[in-house]
Design an enzyme around this catalytic site. Structure first.
Site, mmCIF file in Angstrom:
data_model
loop_
_atom_site.group_PDB
_atom_site.id
_atom_site.type_symbol
_atom_site.label_atom_id
_atom_site.label_comp_id
_atom_site.label_asym_id
_atom_site.label_seq_id
_atom_site.Cartn_x
_atom_site.Cartn_y
_atom_site.Cartn_z
ATOM 1 C CB CYS A 1 -55.976 28.048 112.328
ATOM 2 S SG CYS A 1 -56.663 29.648 112.738
ATOM 3 C CG ASP A 2 -53.121 25.677 113.671
ATOM 4 O OD1 ASP A 2 -53.009 25.718 112.435
ATOM 5 O OD2 ASP A 2 -52.688 26.566 114.415
ATOM 6 C CB CYS B 1 -56.240 29.727 115.669
ATOM 7 S SG CYS B 1 -57.644 29.743 114.542
#
Length: 319
Positions: free
Chosen positions: A142-143, A139
């Site tokens: 997300c990261d 993701c």
């Protein structure tokens, strides 16, 4: 059987399931939530394999994925949600009350909320498994932030892979897209955007054999194999994003609920209603567009409100 009947049963325990539980419990529906067990059904969902969550509102300095899920679980329990750490093994939505089985135990419910989530597809390498959360991610939104001024790789060739690669160029100095074929499957407009981006380079006809690095250092590189020459080489990078798609966890619901061609539960636009009145779906099990913790929580709230209103209508209909 009488003591195994509930007003609402919730299947799945990510942000969608726990939010649905919080709202349903506060509406005095006394929900029973199956949070799953084992490596395939991690209680807490995909956030349990995410280290830092920086984009969930309300946490100025970010929060660890497992900690966020522990907080949500505790909040659901505070309002007397009954939480069972077991998998649902079968359902019958063809008759009412609905029937749900966990191992040999049968439960019935007036309404069901399905929030069983989706799982990222992985390459299936032991080294990839070992370094998940330590430089291996599925993701970018997300990261990606953690790879500021680093060199990263993305595996895949569809729209998701191009989206991830393009997003990562906001942070990384270089993004290498690795694809096992010679051409991409992504839409033409996405391809054009990627080819025009000076930060994105491509490695064609190539597969990842091994992720190099350790949990202490993070990812240091990849061992790659050319499918045309069979040549193996080590490629230096600081992170690997696997973008070969997601698989909704809907095998239980085949033949019970309408699914789209990719296997996601179909919900009526602007609601969480499924093809069966009284069964609602929330989170990544029905959302193949956004797939964020905050949107899953939002649809969890919607599902609980939809279920509460639907149960209210049924009660009036019978009087």
């Amino acid at each position: 059987m009488a003591n195994n009947h509930r007003r609402v049963i919730i299947i799945g325990a990510g942000p969608a399931g726990f939010t649905a539980a919080i709202y349903a419990a506060r509406a005095n529906l006394k929900p029973l939530l199956f949070e799953g067990e084992g490596p395939e059904n991690i209680p807490g969902g995909q956030l349990m394999i995410t280290t830092d969550v920086d984009n969930y509102p309300g946490f100025e300095h970010g929060i660890l994925g497992p900690e966020l899920m522990a907080n949500m679980r505790a909040q659901a329990a505070r309002f007397e949600t009954e939480i069972v750490t077991r998998n649902v093994t079968a359902v019958d939505f063809k008759t009412r009350p609905f029937r749900v089985w966990s191992r040999e135990d049968e439960y019935t419910a007036d309404a069901v909320i399905v929030s069983s989530g989706a799982s990222a597809k992985w390459l299936g390498l032991p080294s990839e498994e070992h370094l998940k959360g330590y430089g291996v991610s599925a993701c970018a939104t997300c990261d990606g932030f953690f790879f500021k001024d680093r060199e990263v790789t993305v595996v895949g060739g569809g729209d998701t892979a191009i989206e991830e690669a393009t997003f990562l160029t906001k942070y990384a100095t270089k993004v290498t897209l690795i694809h096992r074929r010679r051409e991409l499957r992504a839409s033409k407009i996405m391809q054009a955007r990627a080819f025009a981006n000076p930060k994105i380079t491509f490695l064609w006809d190539t597969v990842v054999e091994e992720v190099l690095g350790a949990r202490e250092t993070g990812v240091t590189g990849l061992r790659l194999r050319s499918l045309t020459t069979d040549e193996v080489m080590d490629y230096k990078c600081d992170g690997l994003f696997v973008a070969i798609g997601h698989q909704p966890n809907t095998s239980l619901f085949v033949g019970q609920l309408d699914l789209n061609p990719q296997g996601y539960i179909v919900t009526k636009p602007g609601s969480t209603y499924t093809s069966v009145p009284g069964v609602f779906a929330a989170g990544d099990v029905q959302d193949f567009t956004y797939r964020q913790a905050v949107t899953a929580a939002g649809t969890g709230c919607m599902a609980a409100i939809d279920a509460e209103r639907w149960l209210e209508e049924q009660a009036h209909a019978t009087h």
